[in-house]
Design an enzyme around this catalytic site. Structure first.
Site, PDB file in Angstrom:
ATOM      1  N   ARG A 168       2.266 -12.374  -5.879  1.00 13.22           N
ATOM      2  CA  ARG A 168       1.642 -12.583  -7.191  1.00 13.22           C
ATOM      3  C   ARG A 168       1.756 -11.346  -8.092  1.00 13.22           C
ATOM      4  NH1 ARG A 168      -4.491 -14.466  -7.482  1.00 13.22           N
ATOM      5  NH2 ARG A 168      -4.820 -12.684  -6.101  1.00 13.22           N
ATOM      6  N   ARG A 191      -9.616 -11.592   3.260  1.00 14.85           N
ATOM      7  CA  ARG A 191     -10.181 -12.494   2.232  1.00 14.85           C
ATOM      8  C   ARG A 191     -10.155 -13.938   2.725  1.00 14.85           C
ATOM      9  NH1 ARG A 191      -6.419 -11.063  -2.511  1.00 14.85           N
ATOM     10  NH2 ARG A 191      -7.370 -12.845  -3.535  1.00 14.85           N
ATOM     11  N   ARG A 195     -19.484 -18.991  -4.330  1.00 14.78           N
ATOM     12  CA  ARG A 195     -18.684 -18.720  -3.149  1.00 14.78           C
ATOM     13  C   ARG A 195     -19.540 -18.677  -1.885  1.00 14.78           C
ATOM     14  NH1 ARG A 195     -14.239 -15.792  -5.698  1.00 14.78           N
ATOM     15  NH2 ARG A 195     -12.780 -15.023  -4.175  1.00 14.78           N
ATOM     16  N   ARG A 199      -2.235  -6.821  -7.665  1.00 16.77           N
ATOM     17  CA  ARG A 199      -3.637  -6.491  -7.403  1.00 16.77           C
ATOM     18  C   ARG A 199      -3.776  -5.707  -6.105  1.00 16.77           C
ATOM     19  NH1 ARG A 199      -6.984 -12.032  -8.370  1.00 16.77           N
ATOM     20  NH2 ARG A 199      -7.960 -11.313  -6.437  1.00 16.77           N
ATOM     21  N   LYS A 233      -6.430 -21.491  -8.187  1.00 16.55           N
ATOM     22  CA  LYS A 233      -7.604 -21.733  -9.055  1.00 16.55           C
ATOM     23  C   LYS A 233      -7.388 -21.103 -10.437  1.00 16.55           C
ATOM     24  CE  LYS A 233     -10.465 -19.649  -6.222  1.00 16.55           C
ATOM     25  NZ  LYS A 233      -9.486 -19.191  -5.207  1.00 16.55           N
TER      26      LYS A 233
HETATM   27  P1  AP5 Z   1      -3.765 -17.970  -8.331  1.00 18.44           P
HETATM   28  O1  AP5 Z   1      -3.894 -19.045  -9.354  1.00 18.44           O
HETATM   29  O2  AP5 Z   1      -3.850 -16.553  -8.802  1.00 18.44           O
HETATM   30  O3  AP5 Z   1      -4.767 -18.245  -7.110  1.00 18.44           O
HETATM   31  P2  AP5 Z   1      -6.340 -18.148  -7.023  1.00 18.44           P
HETATM   32  O4  AP5 Z   1      -6.816 -19.321  -6.271  1.00 18.44           O
HETATM   33  O5  AP5 Z   1      -6.942 -17.912  -8.378  1.00 18.44           O
HETATM   34  O6  AP5 Z   1      -6.447 -16.857  -6.118  1.00 18.44           O
HETATM   35  P3  AP5 Z   1      -7.322 -15.544  -6.261  1.00 18.44           P
HETATM   36  O7  AP5 Z   1      -6.745 -14.558  -5.282  1.00 18.44           O
HETATM   37  O8  AP5 Z   1      -7.426 -15.045  -7.684  1.00 18.44           O
HETATM   38  O9  AP5 Z   1      -8.673 -16.024  -5.797  1.00 18.44           O
HETATM   39  P4  AP5 Z   1      -9.709 -15.242  -5.092  1.00 18.44           P
HETATM   40  O10 AP5 Z   1     -10.722 -16.291  -5.053  1.00 18.44           O
HETATM   41  O11 AP5 Z   1      -9.415 -14.589  -3.819  1.00 18.44           O
HETATM   42  O12 AP5 Z   1      -9.898 -13.943  -6.051  1.00 18.44           O
HETATM   43  P5  AP5 Z   1     -10.984 -13.588  -7.136  1.00 18.44           P
HETATM   44  O13 AP5 Z   1     -10.312 -12.873  -8.230  1.00 18.44           O
HETATM   45  O14 AP5 Z   1     -11.834 -14.775  -7.451  1.00 18.44           O
HETATM   46  O15 AP5 Z   1      -2.364 -18.204  -7.561  1.00 18.44           O
HETATM   47  C1  AP5 Z   1      -1.938 -17.311  -6.554  1.00 18.44           C
HETATM   48  C2  AP5 Z   1      -0.401 -17.144  -6.624  1.00 18.44           C
HETATM   49  O16 AP5 Z   1       0.225 -18.406  -6.313  1.00 18.44           O
HETATM   50  C3  AP5 Z   1       0.100 -16.777  -8.039  1.00 18.44           C
HETATM   51  O17 AP5 Z   1       1.182 -15.889  -7.901  1.00 18.44           O
HETATM   52  C4  AP5 Z   1       0.571 -18.119  -8.637  1.00 18.44           C
HETATM   53  O18 AP5 Z   1       1.629 -17.952  -9.572  1.00 18.44           O
HETATM   54  C5  AP5 Z   1       1.036 -18.884  -7.392  1.00 18.44           C
HETATM   55  N1  AP5 Z   1       0.790 -20.317  -7.476  1.00 18.44           N
HETATM   56  C6  AP5 Z   1      -0.320 -20.936  -7.997  1.00 18.44           C
HETATM   57  N2  AP5 Z   1      -0.211 -22.276  -7.867  1.00 18.44           N
HETATM   58  C7  AP5 Z   1       0.983 -22.509  -7.241  1.00 18.44           C
HETATM   59  C8  AP5 Z   1       1.670 -23.702  -6.827  1.00 18.44           C
HETATM   60  N3  AP5 Z   1       1.132 -24.919  -7.028  1.00 18.44           N
HETATM   61  N4  AP5 Z   1       2.864 -23.563  -6.202  1.00 18.44           N
HETATM   62  C9  AP5 Z   1       3.403 -22.331  -5.990  1.00 18.44           C
HETATM   63  N5  AP5 Z   1       2.807 -21.171  -6.363  1.00 18.44           N
HETATM   64  C10 AP5 Z   1       1.621 -21.260  -6.997  1.00 18.44           C
HETATM   65  O19 AP5 Z   1     -11.940 -12.590  -6.316  1.00 18.44           O
HETATM   66  C11 AP5 Z   1     -11.533 -11.262  -5.987  1.00 18.44           C
HETATM   67  C12 AP5 Z   1     -12.692 -10.540  -5.307  1.00 18.44           C
HETATM   68  O20 AP5 Z   1     -13.823 -10.437  -6.210  1.00 18.44           O
HETATM   69  C13 AP5 Z   1     -13.258 -11.210  -4.049  1.00 18.44           C
HETATM   70  O21 AP5 Z   1     -12.521 -10.897  -2.884  1.00 18.44           O
HETATM   71  C14 AP5 Z   1     -14.690 -10.636  -4.019  1.00 18.44           C
HETATM   72  O22 AP5 Z   1     -14.707  -9.322  -3.525  1.00 18.44           O
HETATM   73  C15 AP5 Z   1     -15.047 -10.601  -5.501  1.00 18.44           C
HETATM   74  N6  AP5 Z   1     -15.700 -11.859  -5.936  1.00 18.44           N
HETATM   75  C16 AP5 Z   1     -15.230 -12.732  -6.864  1.00 18.44           C
HETATM   76  N7  AP5 Z   1     -16.074 -13.766  -7.017  1.00 18.44           N
HETATM   77  C17 AP5 Z   1     -17.106 -13.550  -6.168  1.00 18.44           C
HETATM   78  C18 AP5 Z   1     -18.283 -14.294  -5.844  1.00 18.44           C
HETATM   79  N8  AP5 Z   1     -18.556 -15.474  -6.430  1.00 18.44           N
HETATM   80  N9  AP5 Z   1     -19.118 -13.780  -4.910  1.00 18.44           N
HETATM   81  C19 AP5 Z   1     -18.871 -12.597  -4.322  1.00 18.44           C
HETATM   82  N10 AP5 Z   1     -17.765 -11.857  -4.563  1.00 18.44           N
HETATM   83  C20 AP5 Z   1     -16.882 -12.327  -5.483  1.00 18.44           C
END
Ligand code: AP5
Length: 218
Positions: A129, A173, A90, A162, A15
């Site tokens: 990552r 997660r 979410r 991270r 994402k």
């Molecule tokens: P990346 O693009 O970083 O993936 P992502 O989907 O953004 O994953 P996240 O871990 O950031 O999402 P998340 O939803 O768990 O975390 P968030 O920060 O929102 O890609 C991942 C890896 O794969 C990278 O190394 C990339 O290079 C590689 N990659 C990408 N595409 C690829 C491809 N096509 N092929 C190969 N490799 C590829 O949330 C963190 C925390 O914040 C949560 O756990 C929660 O505690 C809190 N939080 C955030 N939002 C909320 C909410 N709305 N409600 C409640 N708590 C929340």
């Protein structure tokens, strides 16, 4: 009418990677709830302190805190033409709150690309990552390596792993995603906003599919 796009998908689906590219192409601000929480944590704000425990355990931050944070962010002038949301909503409660919020801005969720990736791929993506400290640019040690190890290609800042990308937290997660976030697939399918994207392809192919699907909706 403003344009609002919600990127949906499990942790590690890509994402953030896609949002950083697509937001520039579409000229929409990239609003990542995870990045806003991490920024608050870095600055030791009361929101950051409240969110920390949940994030470290791989659990969701409570809806009330998250919803008011996003309402505040979407009210800012740079979102007047809309936004690309990454990581919010979410839960079904957050999705309903978002619909109400956007009504107030004379808009609605126009499209929800759902980046689909099999569970076994996610762990390898997250544990490999590397994220840039200054602006959250994302790399992967195998699939998307930086030109110079440990240094961001875009702004030269340090890359770090991270805290919540440790294997045991990643597994939690993913479990939380299936229990609390996956119901949004049906929620947005019923609303006619869902666009399914194959997230297992190389990054540039995912971007091409995403932009082609969005072109029919926004
Ligand atoms: P990346 O693009 O970083 O993936 P992502 O989907 O953004 O994953 P996240 O871990 O950031 O999402 P998340 O939803 O768990 O975390 P968030 O920060 O929102 O890609 C991942 C890896 O794969 C990278 O190394 C990339 O290079 C590689 N990659 C990408 N595409 C690829 C491809 N096509 N092929 C190969 N490799 C590829 O949330 C963190 C925390 O914040 C949560 O756990 C929660 O505690 C809190 N939080 C955030 N939002 C909320 C909410 N709305 N409600 C409640 N708590 C929340």
């Amino acid at each position: 009418m403003p344009t609002y796009i919600v990127l949906l998908g499990p942790p590690g689906a890509g994402k953030g990677t896609q949002a950083q590219i697509v937001s520039k192409t579409l000229g929409l601000p990239h609003i990542s709830s995870g990045d806003i929480f991490r920024e608050n944590l870095k600055n030791q704000t009361s929101l950051g302190v409240q969110a920390k425990g949940y994030m470290d355990r791989g659990e969701l931050v409570p809806d009330d805190l998250t919803i008011s944070m996003i309402r505040d962010r979407l009210s800012r002038p740079d979102c007047a033409s809309g936004a690309l949301l990454d990581g919010f909503p979410r839960t079904v409660e957050q999705a309903k709150a978002l619909a109400g919020m956007l009504e107030g801005f004379h808009g609605a969720v126009n499209a929800v690309p759902y980046i689909k990736v099999a569970e076994q791929v996610l762990i390898e993506r997250l544990t490999g990552r590397w994220t840039c400290r200054a602006q959250g640019h994302v790399f992967h040690e195998m699939h998307n390596p930086p030109k110079l190890a440990g240094v961001c290609d875009h702004d030269g800042s340090e890359l770090y792993q991270r805290e919540d990308d440790k294997a045991e937290t990643v597994i939690n997660r993913i479990t939380v995603y299936f229990a609390q976030t996956a119901p949004l697939i049906e929620f947005y399918q019923r609303g006619g906003q869902l666009l399914e994207i194959d997230g297992t392809q190389p990054i540039d192919r995912v971007t091409a599919d995403l932009l082609a699907a969005l072109a029919k909706k926004v």
